[in-house]
Design an enzyme around this catalytic site. Structure first.
Site, mmCIF file in Angstrom:
data_model
loop_
_atom_site.group_PDB
_atom_site.id
_atom_site.type_symbol
_atom_site.label_atom_id
_atom_site.label_comp_id
_atom_site.label_asym_id
_atom_site.label_seq_id
_atom_site.Cartn_x
_atom_site.Cartn_y
_atom_site.Cartn_z
ATOM 1 N N HIS A 155 35.600 33.659 42.948
ATOM 2 C CA HIS A 155 35.812 34.835 42.091
ATOM 3 C C HIS A 155 37.279 35.288 42.143
ATOM 4 O O HIS A 155 37.596 36.445 42.436
ATOM 5 C CB HIS A 155 34.877 35.999 42.492
ATOM 6 N N ARG A 194 30.682 35.510 34.294
ATOM 7 C CA ARG A 194 29.760 36.087 35.275
ATOM 8 C C ARG A 194 28.655 35.079 35.554
ATOM 9 O O ARG A 194 28.229 34.344 34.660
ATOM 10 C CB ARG A 194 29.134 37.386 34.751
HETATM 11 N N1 LIG Z 1 36.205 35.920 37.173
HETATM 12 C C1 LIG Z 1 37.060 36.894 37.096
HETATM 13 O O1 LIG Z 1 37.941 37.021 37.935
HETATM 14 C C2 LIG Z 1 36.966 37.865 35.946
HETATM 15 C C3 LIG Z 1 38.036 38.739 35.702
HETATM 16 C C4 LIG Z 1 37.954 39.590 34.609
HETATM 17 C C5 LIG Z 1 36.846 39.567 33.778
HETATM 18 N N2 LIG Z 1 35.825 38.712 34.035
HETATM 19 C C6 LIG Z 1 34.649 38.660 33.142
HETATM 20 O O2 LIG Z 1 35.074 38.376 31.825
HETATM 21 C C7 LIG Z 1 34.248 39.121 30.927
HETATM 22 C C8 LIG Z 1 34.927 39.264 29.582
HETATM 23 O O3 LIG Z 1 36.001 40.184 29.686
HETATM 24 P P1 LIG Z 1 36.708 40.790 28.385
HETATM 25 O O4 LIG Z 1 37.690 41.787 28.865
HETATM 26 O O5 LIG Z 1 37.180 39.701 27.494
HETATM 27 O O6 LIG Z 1 35.452 41.508 27.703
HETATM 28 P P2 LIG Z 1 35.314 42.008 26.194
HETATM 29 O O7 LIG Z 1 36.648 42.298 25.609
HETATM 30 O O8 LIG Z 1 34.292 43.101 26.227
HETATM 31 O O9 LIG Z 1 34.729 40.734 25.428
HETATM 32 C C9 LIG Z 1 33.409 40.327 25.542
HETATM 33 C C10 LIG Z 1 33.132 39.309 24.448
HETATM 34 O O10 LIG Z 1 31.787 38.852 24.577
HETATM 35 C C11 LIG Z 1 31.136 39.008 23.319
HETATM 36 N N3 LIG Z 1 29.701 39.274 23.492
HETATM 37 C C12 LIG Z 1 29.097 40.262 24.201
HETATM 38 N N4 LIG Z 1 27.757 40.184 24.080
HETATM 39 C C13 LIG Z 1 27.513 39.114 23.280
HETATM 40 C C14 LIG Z 1 26.337 38.532 22.771
HETATM 41 N N5 LIG Z 1 25.121 39.014 23.071
HETATM 42 N N6 LIG Z 1 26.449 37.454 21.946
HETATM 43 C C15 LIG Z 1 27.664 36.965 21.618
HETATM 44 N N7 LIG Z 1 28.836 37.476 22.080
HETATM 45 C C16 LIG Z 1 28.750 38.539 22.890
HETATM 46 C C17 LIG Z 1 31.796 40.195 22.679
HETATM 47 O O11 LIG Z 1 31.533 40.216 21.285
HETATM 48 P P3 LIG Z 1 32.214 41.326 20.325
HETATM 49 O O12 LIG Z 1 33.668 40.941 20.272
HETATM 50 O O13 LIG Z 1 31.527 41.165 19.041
HETATM 51 O O14 LIG Z 1 31.988 42.641 21.011
HETATM 52 C C18 LIG Z 1 33.252 39.920 23.051
HETATM 53 O O15 LIG Z 1 33.805 38.984 22.158
HETATM 54 C C19 LIG Z 1 34.020 40.433 31.676
HETATM 55 O O16 LIG Z 1 32.840 41.081 31.208
HETATM 56 C C20 LIG Z 1 33.889 39.989 33.100
HETATM 57 O O17 LIG Z 1 32.535 39.774 33.397
HETATM 58 C C21 LIG Z 1 35.860 37.862 35.101
#
Ligand SMILES: NC(=O)c1ccc[n+]([C@@H]2O[C@H](COP(=O)([O-])OP(=O)(O)OC[C@H]3O[C@@H](n4cnc5c(N)ncnc54)[C@H](OP(=O)(O)O)[C@@H]3O)[C@@H](O)[C@H]2O)c1
Length: 311
Positions: free
Chosen positions: A274, A226
């Site tokens: 994006h 993001r």
């Molecule tokens: N560009 C695109 O097309 C696209 C598509 C899909 C998603 N995305 C982005 O990718 C992001 C990640 O997706 P996901 O499904 O992998 O999410 P997720 O499963 O919720 O994983 C988020 C990760 O970030 C870590 N995290 C959150 N807050 C943190 C902090 N303050 N300090 C350190 N680590 C932290 C979490 O830690 P924990 O494991 O300890 O909870 C987890 O490992 C989404 O939120 C979205 O914004 C982008």
């Protein structure tokens, strides 16, 4: 009485989702009604895109859950009219696979120095071989669903991978660090850094001037997470000084990226609009249908968002 499911997204999305969602709900054995419009007080579940017309959930008095079509939920978590569980999209087959392909593709572009050969107007014969992956440490900030999938794929290609998350994690072959105290070590000497954190108050500007200074000189930044994860002024300064060799950015604080934004013209920045990973209707429909089946069977819903943590 059938389970009433409202599909609330921009109108063009209905054409993509009507058939796969109907097929997945039929396969789940539910007695249901699926529509893009129904009286709010009759709705049991909302299949939801945050940019839909539904922003006030107050009239949905018998709503059981909102099932987000996107992985990112930063535009929903702060909605105080939403008082029922919120599930985000987790779909390894579609969304996850797409992200693995985008991240490995862009890592390999920079690792192999492909640009020098694809764009070579002077027909320069430079036969310098790139290093092997084992000599190119990659750090992934965010070791959730997408971060772990990308970490495993890059590990499989031979890259030494470090991952960083909030809570402690174990991913085979990946050096896992966590918490504020783990961030510095995760960044130290990384030659490629990939941002896959959610957009929350705690993650804003994770990649600031201090963080960028810890990377190996000339490191590459990939941001498919993001826009707010990066301090843009700090990144531009690091690109200009050479501390960062290239940034490939898919997401931005303002989207579409304004035409006059310095990223568009910067020779060391690649902008992708994006598209790192889209939700794929066929596989996402199965995830949604399974969650509604679980809800109706009294089983816990999958992929619930922690509203307080913001993701
Ligand atoms: N560009 C695109 O097309 C696209 C598509 C899909 C998603 N995305 C982005 O990718 C992001 C990640 O997706 P996901 O499904 O992998 O999410 P997720 O499963 O919720 O994983 C988020 C990760 O970030 C870590 N995290 C959150 N807050 C943190 C902090 N303050 N300090 C350190 N680590 C932290 C979490 O830690 P924990 O494991 O300890 O909870 C987890 O490992 C989404 O939120 C979205 O914004 C982008």
């Amino acid at each position: 009485m059938p389970t009433n499911i409202l599909f609330a997204a921009t109108t063009d999305r209905w054409a993509d989702y009507e058939t796969p969602l109907t097929a997945a709900l039929d396969a789940s054995g539910l007695d249901y009604r699926l529509a893009t419009d129904m009286p709010p007080e009759t709705v049991d579940y909302i299949v939801y895109a945050p940019n839909s017309a539904v922003q006030d959930f107050t009239p949905y008095t018998r709503l059981k859950a909102v099932l987000n079509l996107w992985a990112g939920v930063e535009n929903v978590t702060g909605n105080e009219t939403l008082t029922v569980p919120l599930a985000r999209m987790v779909d390894d087959e579609g969304l996850g696979q797409g992200m693995v392909e985008w991240v490995t593709g862009h890592v390999l572009r920079h690792h192999l120095g492909m640009d020098a050969h694809i764009v070579n107007p002077g027909r320069t014969w430079d036969d310098t071989a790139p290093p092997l992956s084992k000599d190119r440490p990659v750090t992934i900030l965010g070791l959730g669903t997408l971060g772990q999938a990308c970490a495993s794929a890059l590990r499989g290609l031979g890259f030494p991978v470090t991952g960083w998350s909030r809570s402690a994690k174990q991913v085979p072959g990946v050096r896992c660090l966590n918490g504020a105290e783990g961030l510095g070590a995760a960044l130290d000497g990384a030659r490629i850094v990939v941002l896959l954190l959610p957009d929350t108050a705690a993650t804003e500007s994770t990649l600031d001037a201090g963080a960028l200074a810890r990377l190996a000189p000339g490191a590459v930044v990939l941001n498919p997470g993001r826009g707010p994860l990066i301090d843009d002024a700090a990144l531009l300064a690091a690109l200009d000084s050479g501390q960062v060799g290239h940034a490939t950015l898919d997401v931005f604080r303002v989207e579409p990226l304004p035409e006059d934004h310095p990223y568009w013209a910067h020779p060391k920045v690649t902008v992708t609009p994006h598209i790192a990973s889209a939700t794929r209707p066929e596989s996402a429909a199965r995830v949604i249908a399974e969650n509604i089946r679980r809800g109706e069977a009294g089983e816990p819903l999958l992929h619930l968002v922690d509203r307080a943590a913001g993701y």
